[in-house]
Design an enzyme around this catalytic site. Structure first.
Site, short mmCIF file in Angstrom:
data_model
loop_
_atom_site.label_atom_id
_atom_site.label_comp_id
_atom_site.label_asym_id
_atom_site.label_seq_id
_atom_site.Cartn_x
_atom_site.Cartn_y
_atom_site.Cartn_z
N THR A 1 0.86 -1.19 0.00
CA THR A 1 0.00 0.00 0.00
C THR A 1 0.89 1.23 0.00
O THR A 1 1.96 1.21 0.61
CB THR A 1 -0.91 0.02 1.24
OG1 THR A 1 -1.40 1.35 1.46
CG2 THR A 1 -0.16 -0.41 2.49
N CYS B 1 -1.39 4.86 -5.82
CA CYS B 1 -2.25 4.02 -4.99
C CYS B 1 -2.30 2.67 -5.67
O CYS B 1 -2.47 2.59 -6.90
CB CYS B 1 -3.65 4.62 -4.86
SG CYS B 1 -4.79 3.53 -3.99
#
Length: 239
Positions: free
Chosen positions: A83, A196
């Site tokens: 992440t 992202c």
């Protein structure tokens, strides 16, 4: 081949991409039936997302450090946090887990600089775009970071959490991202970071008039390179 420790689940949609890409890369480089040696700890993202919204970053760090220690106990040789946003607590992971952390901001910055790009647009969650922990990491590598407008940041963030994290991919959302990318280019961006891990589920290089930097793939490529170059493993009893 070293054992890669994937700390994921934020969301599992993108963590599945980490697993797929890692195994494809090892297969392509080793041939035959070779696949990646890896172990994955997947958190319950609902709990982490609540901590994000409530600003409970210390609690989130505590949860991820505990997960990282589980990967360490499982014999991992390196830690890959699947992440971008949760690299806000990267320092806590580095201090709390006795494994080298492969920082996604560093792998991204290396790729951007290697492409000869110096002024780069950044897409990501609202946390990644609005808070300095990620952009400053890029700036410390000599890059100039261009952020979308507040309205565009809200659009990008909403699509990530309301759609992509749930596996929902819409053509109209792809068009919205293309518009945001175009405005970043109009603002002088020579490239765009897909900052992202879910963004790559929606858009690719074909959706941008300038080079794009997909952080998921870049992160996994760096992890596989390190694992293949690392030689022996910490737990020789594992195959």
């Amino acid at each position: 081949m070293q054992l890669i420790g994937f700390l994921g689940g934020m969301s599992w949609e993108s963590t599945a991409e980490y697993y797929r890409i890692a195994n494809e890369l090892v297969r392509d480089r080793r041939g035959g039936l070779h696949s990646a040696r890896c172990v994955t700890y997947s958190v319950d993202f609902a709990a982490i997302e609540r901590m994000q919204v409530e600003g409970r970053w210390e609690d989130a760090a505590t949860a991820l450090v505990a997960a990282g220690r589980s990967l360490e106990a499982a014999g991992a040789d390196l830690l890959v946090l699947c992440t971008n946003t949760m690299h806000k607590v990267a320092d806590a992971l580095e201090n709390g887990v006795d494994l080298p952390l492969l920082h996604i901001g560093d792998t991204t910055a290396t790729a951007v600089a290697g492409a000869g790009v110096r002024r780069v647009g950044l897409l990501g969650t609202g946390f990644t775009m609005a808070q300095p922990f990620y952009a400053d990491r890029l700036r410390n590598s000599g890059l100039e970071v261009v952020l979308p407008s507040a309205e565009d940041q809200e659009t990008v963030h909403r699509i990530i959490y309301d759609e992509l994290c749930l596996g929902v991919v819409k053509d109209e959302s792809r068009d919205a991202y293309r518009d945001v990318i175009r405005r970043l280019v109009d603002d002088g961006s020579e490239g765009v970071i897909y900052g992202c891990t879910e963004i790559e589920l929606l858009v690719g290089p074909e959706d941008s008039p300038v080079p794009t930097f997909p952080t998921t793939r870049l992160h996994v490529e760096a992890a596989v390179e390190r694992a293949l170059a690392g030689g022996g493993v910490r737990r020789p009893d594992l195959p």
